[in-house]
Design a protein around this motif. Structure first.
Motif, short mmCIF file in Angstrom:
data_model
loop_
_atom_site.label_atom_id
_atom_site.label_comp_id
_atom_site.label_asym_id
_atom_site.label_seq_id
_atom_site.Cartn_x
_atom_site.Cartn_y
_atom_site.Cartn_z
N GLY A 1 0.90 -1.09 0.07
CA GLY A 1 0.21 0.02 0.14
C GLY A 1 0.93 1.17 0.09
N THR B 1 -0.22 7.46 2.16
CA THR B 1 0.32 8.33 3.16
C THR B 1 1.30 7.35 4.03
OG1 THR B 1 -1.62 9.87 3.20
CG2 THR B 1 0.24 10.16 4.96
N ALA B 2 0.71 6.52 4.67
CA ALA B 2 1.53 5.58 5.54
C ALA B 2 2.51 4.94 4.94
CB ALA B 2 0.37 4.83 6.41
N GLU C 1 1.90 -0.98 -4.76
CA GLU C 1 0.96 -0.13 -4.80
C GLU C 1 -0.23 -0.91 -5.84
OE1 GLU C 1 -1.13 2.28 -2.98
OE2 GLU C 1 -2.29 2.13 -5.09
N ARG C 2 -1.43 -0.77 -5.48
CA ARG C 2 -2.38 -1.35 -6.45
C ARG C 2 -2.66 -0.26 -7.61
NH1 ARG C 2 -8.31 -0.77 -3.55
NH2 ARG C 2 -7.83 1.14 -2.59
N GLY D 1 -2.42 7.19 -2.14
CA GLY D 1 -3.82 6.96 -1.80
C GLY D 1 -4.63 8.08 -1.54
N GLN D 2 -5.31 8.03 -0.29
CA GLN D 2 -6.31 9.13 -0.42
C GLN D 2 -5.89 10.47 -0.38
OE1 GLN D 2 -9.62 9.00 -0.35
NE2 GLN D 2 -9.74 6.51 -0.45
N VAL E 1 -7.92 14.04 -1.20
CA VAL E 1 -8.22 14.69 0.07
C VAL E 1 -6.95 15.45 0.31
CG1 VAL E 1 -8.39 14.37 2.83
CG2 VAL E 1 -9.34 12.62 0.86
N VAL F 1 -6.72 18.31 2.26
CA VAL F 1 -6.37 19.19 3.61
C VAL F 1 -5.68 18.32 4.61
CG1 VAL F 1 -7.47 20.47 5.39
CG2 VAL F 1 -7.97 21.22 2.76
N VAL G 1 -5.10 17.85 8.40
CA VAL G 1 -5.69 18.31 9.66
C VAL G 1 -5.01 17.39 10.83
CG1 VAL G 1 -7.73 19.29 8.82
CG2 VAL G 1 -7.83 17.02 9.77
N GLY H 1 -2.15 -6.52 -3.34
CA GLY H 1 -1.54 -7.56 -2.70
C GLY H 1 -3.06 -8.29 -2.27
N ASP I 1 -5.64 -5.19 4.41
CA ASP I 1 -5.88 -6.48 3.80
C ASP I 1 -4.86 -7.53 4.10
OD1 ASP I 1 -7.84 -5.10 2.58
OD2 ASP I 1 -6.79 -5.02 0.46
N ARG J 1 -13.03 5.43 3.96
CA ARG J 1 -12.56 5.98 5.58
C ARG J 1 -11.98 4.92 6.23
NH1 ARG J 1 -16.37 10.03 4.01
NH2 ARG J 1 -15.50 12.00 4.11
N ARG K 1 -4.41 4.30 8.52
CA ARG K 1 -5.85 4.23 9.11
C ARG K 1 -6.42 2.94 9.69
NH1 ARG K 1 -9.35 2.79 4.87
NH2 ARG K 1 -8.45 2.79 2.86
N ARG L 1 -7.34 8.35 11.64
CA ARG L 1 -7.49 8.35 9.90
C ARG L 1 -6.78 9.53 9.24
NH1 ARG L 1 -11.71 10.23 7.65
NH2 ARG L 1 -13.37 11.25 9.09
N ILE M 1 -4.59 12.53 7.92
CA ILE M 1 -3.29 12.42 7.11
C ILE M 1 -2.12 12.31 8.15
CG2 ILE M 1 -1.67 13.37 5.47
CD1 ILE M 1 -4.67 13.97 3.94
C1 LIG Z 1 -13.69 11.61 1.62
C2 LIG Z 1 -12.80 11.97 2.84
C3 LIG Z 1 -12.28 13.22 3.28
C4 LIG Z 1 -11.09 13.14 4.30
N1 LIG Z 1 -10.94 14.57 4.83
C5 LIG Z 1 -9.68 14.58 5.53
C6 LIG Z 1 -9.02 15.80 5.80
O1 LIG Z 1 -9.83 16.86 5.37
N2 LIG Z 1 -8.11 15.88 6.23
C7 LIG Z 1 -7.25 14.73 6.96
O2 LIG Z 1 -6.37 14.95 7.30
N3 LIG Z 1 -7.70 13.52 6.53
C8 LIG Z 1 -8.93 13.26 5.94
N4 LIG Z 1 -9.23 12.25 5.60
C9 LIG Z 1 -8.65 11.05 6.13
C10 LIG Z 1 -7.35 10.51 5.23
O3 LIG Z 1 -7.33 11.18 3.86
C11 LIG Z 1 -7.09 9.15 4.99
O4 LIG Z 1 -7.47 8.24 6.07
C12 LIG Z 1 -5.58 8.92 5.22
O5 LIG Z 1 -5.17 9.51 3.81
C13 LIG Z 1 -5.44 7.34 4.97
O6 LIG Z 1 -3.94 7.25 4.55
P1 LIG Z 1 -3.52 5.67 4.47
O7 LIG Z 1 -2.14 5.60 3.85
O8 LIG Z 1 -3.56 5.04 5.94
O9 LIG Z 1 -4.49 4.89 3.49
P2 LIG Z 1 -4.59 5.16 2.09
O10 LIG Z 1 -4.75 6.70 1.62
O11 LIG Z 1 -6.13 4.60 1.78
O12 LIG Z 1 -3.88 4.36 1.39
C14 LIG Z 1 -3.77 3.04 1.13
C15 LIG Z 1 -3.05 2.69 -0.07
O13 LIG Z 1 -2.81 1.26 -0.18
C16 LIG Z 1 -3.32 0.92 -1.42
N5 LIG Z 1 -3.91 -0.43 -1.65
C17 LIG Z 1 -5.07 -0.59 -0.65
N6 LIG Z 1 -5.40 -2.03 -0.89
C18 LIG Z 1 -4.02 -2.45 -1.45
C19 LIG Z 1 -3.70 -3.93 -1.71
N7 LIG Z 1 -4.30 -5.04 -1.59
N8 LIG Z 1 -2.78 -4.10 -2.40
C20 LIG Z 1 -1.81 -3.10 -2.80
N9 LIG Z 1 -2.19 -1.76 -2.36
C21 LIG Z 1 -3.16 -1.73 -1.90
C22 LIG Z 1 -4.21 1.93 -1.92
O14 LIG Z 1 -4.44 2.00 -3.38
C23 LIG Z 1 -3.61 3.11 -1.35
O15 LIG Z 1 -2.79 3.63 -2.29
C24 LIG Z 1 -10.58 11.91 4.52
C25 LIG Z 1 -10.86 10.77 3.98
C26 LIG Z 1 -11.66 10.58 3.31
C27 LIG Z 1 -11.99 9.34 2.52
#
Ligand SMILES: Cc1cc2nc3c(=O)[nH]c(=O)nc-3n(C[C@H](O)[C@H](O)[C@H](O)COP(=O)(O)OP(=O)(O)OC[C@H]3O[C@@H](n4cnc5c(N)ncnc54)[C@H](O)[C@@H]3O)c2cc1C
Length: 457
Positions: A86, A89-90, A109-110, A116-117, A123, A125, A127, A193, A230, A338, A398, A411, A413
């Protein structure tokens, strides 16, 4: 032809050698694309191997009305110390942290981009990295990303009370690739994955589906940064499966072309969103309904409904006097999922502990104020480690261990970047010390995180 190369021959030679010499740094492929604009003969292909049409024996078979997958050996694409699944961000923070700490790292990365988000979900901003009084508590690799974006003009870095940094998704995709490549992370895109490779209860890698077929990558430690846990789920780590609001973010443009004189006296239409680093462009958030982000039918239904809703909303804006120039630029390529799975870790973050300001000896990350103006709070290493005995897989982002009431805290960023960095650094320490991830020397991990610019309170 008397030794004179045609443009097509030149492109073929450059393509074969993979060298961009003589084209001012333009690759042969992009030269071919450029040539195609005025040369209909420019595109070319070559046969890699003749097609052999015969059953491979590995196709699932329909047996008695059931689809049976035969047992088969999978090709191993490679071996690595740390495998990060994945690239959000993380995942990016985890991969960079682990590599900078000396481990060999593969990031998969898929989709075709990183972020990602934060990028694909639009997304924009950031915060939750600042606390009451204005102190910034989420630092490290994520803060480095913001700094790089700032230098490129790819972010509005506003940390006044009540304001938050806003990024440009394309600039961030660029910065993330720069950072993983500079660090020396091996990155595979378009790689989904689908399973964990287990040796008893120890995770030894993961299985991926891609255009290259089903393959495995072996690893000493796997960091699950899929957001949805996953790999944790596939490996048998206990978790909570949750429903949460799923939206779809969009960007609208031409906001600088609103005819304010014509709109005089009218109420501003709804859905104009918030500013972005691109002039005249705003991003529009959406909460969406509570739904199961692991149910493909739900995801499909929401994607279709949300797109229709966004299109119609923008048409309403355009129907308002003075707002006719406003346009829908794009709906996010990634649906706004989310929360889906939350790990059951050795420790679970609870709202009660958060309110009580509990401090942890094994703190590896600190969170800031999200909605209200509150003090910093700590995340222990044990919230990244599965409670039940699944070894050598860590959660980041997240899907870390928290009760659902804490979801809106964990959750955001900055929390995803600090937990990503913590998981990546922990994986590197485990590899260096040849110990299970569960038994990482926490003092060493904390020291490494501080060296990498993290704030631990
Ligand atoms: C609509 C919305 C509004 C939001 N608003 C805000 C905001 O204003 N401010 C803020 O700080 N946060 C906000 N958030 C939360 C924040 O954007 C996310 O929680 C955060 O970006 C998640 O980061 P992550 O790396 O944990 O997960 P993700 O960003 O979901 O990254 C996961 C990555 O793994 C990949 N992946 C998934 N499954 C697989 C797999 N099986 N194999 C390979 N790759 C895979 C995905 O494609 C993705 O690139 C918001 C979220 C949403 C959905």
């Amino acid at each position: 032809m008397g030794g004179v190369l045609s443009r097509r021959d030149l492109i073929r030679i450059l393509g074969a050698s993979g060298v961009a010499a003589g084209l001012g740094g333009i690759s042969a492929a992009s030269a071919a694309d450029a040539a195609s604009t005025d040369d209909p003969d420019a595109f070319q292909g070559s046969v890699i191997k003749p097609q052999v049409i015969q059953p491979t024996g590995s196709c699932p078979a329909l047996v008695g009305g059931k689809v049976i997958q035969p047992r088969r050996e999978l090709p191993v694409l490679g071996q690595t110390d740390v495998l990060v699944v994945g690239g959000g961000t993380a995942g990016v923070a985890a991969a960079v942290a682990a590599r900078r700490a000396g481990a060999q790292v593969t990031l998969v990365e898929r989709y075709g981009h990183l972020g990602g988000q934060w990028t694909g979900g639009l997304v924009l901003v950031v915060v939750g990295h600042i606390v009451k009084g204005g102190k910034q508590v989420c630092q490290g690799i994520g803060e480095e990303m913001l700094g790089r974006l700032d230098k490129l003009g790819g972010a509005i870095i506003d940390r006044q009370p009540g304001a938050n940094p806003t990024v440009d998704a394309e600039a961030l995709k660029y910065v993330m690739v720069e950072m993983v490549q500079e660090a020396g992370v091996k990155t595979l895109l378009h790689c989904w994955g689908v399973d964990a490779v287990l040796d008893g209860n120890t995770v030894r890698g993961a299985v991926f589906e891609s255009k290259s077929g089903r393959q495995a990558i072996l690893a000493k430690i796997v960091v699950d940064a899929t957001g949805d846990g996953d790999l944790l789920a596939a490996a048998g780590a206990a978790h909570q499966r949750c429903k949460y609001n799923i939206g779809l973010v969009s960007r609208i443009g031409n906001l600088d072309k609103i005819d304010k004189a014509r709109a005089e006296g009218l109420k501003e239409p709804r859905g104009l969103g918030a500013r972005t680093p691109v002039p005249g462009v705003r991003w529009v958030n959406m909460s969406g309904p509570e739904a199961d982000g692991l149910d493909v039918s739900e995801l499909s239904r929401l994607e279709i409904n949300h797109r229709r809703f966004i299109w119609q909303s923008v048409q309403k804006i355009r129907g308002t006097r003075g707002y006719e120039a406003v346009r829908l630029l794009e709906t996010a390529p990634q649906l706004g999922v989310r929360v889906t799975r939350l790990l059951e870790g050795v420790t679970r973050l609870t709202l009660r502990d958060f309110k009580a300001g509990i401090r942890f000896e094994d703190v590896v990350a600190v969170g800031g104020a999200v909605a209200a103006n509150h003090a910093e709070w700590q995340i222990p290493y044990r919230a990244l480690v599965p409670k039940n005995s699944v070894e050598n897989v860590l959660a980041a982002g997240r899907c870390i261990s928290a009760e659902l009431k804490m979801a809106d805290m964990i959750r955001v960023i900055p929390i995803c970047w600090v937990t990503g960095q913590a998981a990546g650094a922990a994986a590197a320490v485990a590899v260096a010390d040849a110990c299970p991830a569960r038994q990482v020397n926490v003092a060493k991990l904390q020291q490494l995180l501080k060296q990498q610019g993290a704030y631990l309170g």
